[in-house]
Design a protein around this motif. Structure first.
Motif, PDB file in Angstrom:
ATOM      1  N   THR A  77      41.385  38.489  40.361  1.00  0.00           N
ATOM      2  CA  THR A  77      42.096  39.358  41.276  1.00  0.00           C
ATOM      3  C   THR A  77      42.883  40.344  40.648  1.00  0.00           C
ATOM      4  OG1 THR A  77      43.912  37.853  41.159  1.00  0.00           O
ATOM      5  CG2 THR A  77      42.739  37.812  43.180  1.00  0.00           C
ATOM      6  N   SER A  78      42.876  40.240  39.181  1.00  0.00           N
ATOM      7  CA  SER A  78      43.384  41.392  38.292  1.00  0.00           C
ATOM      8  C   SER A  78      42.562  42.472  38.352  1.00  0.00           C
ATOM      9  CB  SER A  78      43.750  40.757  36.859  1.00  0.00           C
ATOM     10  OG  SER A  78      42.792  40.378  36.188  1.00  0.00           O
ATOM     11  N   LYS A 137      43.394  45.469  40.619  1.00  0.00           N
ATOM     12  CA  LYS A 137      44.680  46.051  40.351  1.00  0.00           C
ATOM     13  C   LYS A 137      44.730  47.457  40.856  1.00  0.00           C
ATOM     14  CE  LYS A 137      48.133  46.791  36.970  1.00  0.00           C
ATOM     15  NZ  LYS A 137      48.731  47.097  35.609  1.00  0.00           N
ATOM     16  N   THR A 176      40.830  49.940  37.082  1.00  0.00           N
ATOM     17  CA  THR A 176      40.535  48.443  36.571  1.00  0.00           C
ATOM     18  C   THR A 176      39.141  48.232  37.172  1.00  0.00           C
ATOM     19  OG1 THR A 176      42.002  47.706  38.253  1.00  0.00           O
ATOM     20  CG2 THR A 176      42.721  47.987  35.758  1.00  0.00           C
TER      21      THR A 176
END
Length: 306
Positions: A151-152, A155, A159
């Motif tokens: 999930t990062s 962002k 990304t």
């Protein structure tokens, strides 16, 4: 006719083998998941699809051979392999080769294999509750960690598309969208390298040519901007955006004939699609009145283009 059918059949085999092995790979390796998988327009090498075919045939034979003793092997494998057939690329639904969402239904078959297979282990039968709790807990922790990392990636646009390019630098959609992100940050000089890579990998992608033209325009590099918009017209000759911008660019350079030519094309397209009272059509007609006076042309001079 027979040759054409043979080619299509070969492509179907290749796409099926590649899709099946890639879906299993997708399940096992989360960090190689880009947002978009560009469709390849070249046949993969023989060793790749030939090896995949041998593996798939071997697995299918092994699963069917165990039908009487372990029927779940055949059920799970045939569910997986059979449900992949509509996703082989025989019917193209876009410019993508595959999508992660395609794994949802087929992987039920893999989970059938896993659940029924684990239930056959002796240790699972003897200590069913304890093993299930420990194993389930470990898997949940691992999945939580993987989900947090994945999930990062989402962002922001930077990304997300940088991750896609880290997986495959030939991903023209990621290059285009990253270029648009930089353009949105008023940094066209950072957008241009990505947009140039986008059109290099996908010369028919008109949006990338338009975005490249807008980037050069923002940098006040007029000739590269003109070249990019003309490339867009080579892809789609009636693109109204390219005609509109080229009209303004040629006017800025003092080229009256081309300024009027492209502005007339843009005005005609807007009027045809949205009506003569559409604001952009009205603005272009006002510009054309100025151009006719400034460059000493008359509408009749362009009658042959109508």
């Amino acid at each position: 006719m027979r040759r054409r059918k043979s080619i299509e059949r070969d492509k179907l085999v290749v796409f099926f083998n590649d899709t099946a092995t890639t879906e299993i790979y997708t399940l096992s390796l989360h960090d190689a998941l880009p947002i978009f998988y560009p469709a390849s327009r070249e046949m993969p090498p023989l060793w790749q699809w030939g090896g995949s075919l041998l593996v798939l045939l071997g697995l299918t034979y092994g699963a069917l051979a165990q039908w009487k003793r372990h029927p779940y092997l055949a059920v799970g494998w045939l569910w997986f392999a059979g449900s992949l057939l509509p996703m082989t690329g025989l019917l193209k639904l876009g410019d993508h080769d595959m999508a992660d969402r395609y794994t949802y239904f087929p992987l039920i078959g893999i989970f059938i294999l896993a659940v029924w297979g684990l239930a056959q282990w002796k240790v699972m039968k003897e200590q069913e509750g304890r093993v299930a709790v420990v194993t389930g807990g470990v898997f949940l922790v691992v999945l939580m960690m993987i989900s947090f990392v994945q999930t990062s990636v989402w962002k922001n646009n930077f990304t997300l598309y940088r991750h896609a390019l880290a997986v495959d630098d030939a991903n023209y959609v990621a290059h285009n969208n990253l270029g648009v992100a930089w353009l949105g940050q008023s940094q066209p000089e950072k957008a241009v390298p990505h947009l140039k890579k986008a059109v290099a990998h996908c010369p028919h992608c008109i949006e990338s040519w338009l975005n490249l033209g807008e980037s050069y325009k923002a940098m006040q590099e007029w000739q590269p901007a003109v070249n990019a918009f003309r490339e867009a017209l080579d892809v789609k000759g009636d693109n109204v955006t390219a005609h509109e911008v080229l009209g303004a660019l040629y006017h800025a350079r003092g080229d009256g004939w081309l300024a009027i030519h492209h502005s007339r094309r843009a005005e005609a397209t807007y009027s045809q699609r949205f009506g003569p009272d559409y604001d952009k059509a009205v603005a272009l007609r006002q510009n054309l009145e100025v151009y006719y006076r400034q460059y000493f042309f008359r509408p009749e001079d362009f009658a042959s283009e109508s």
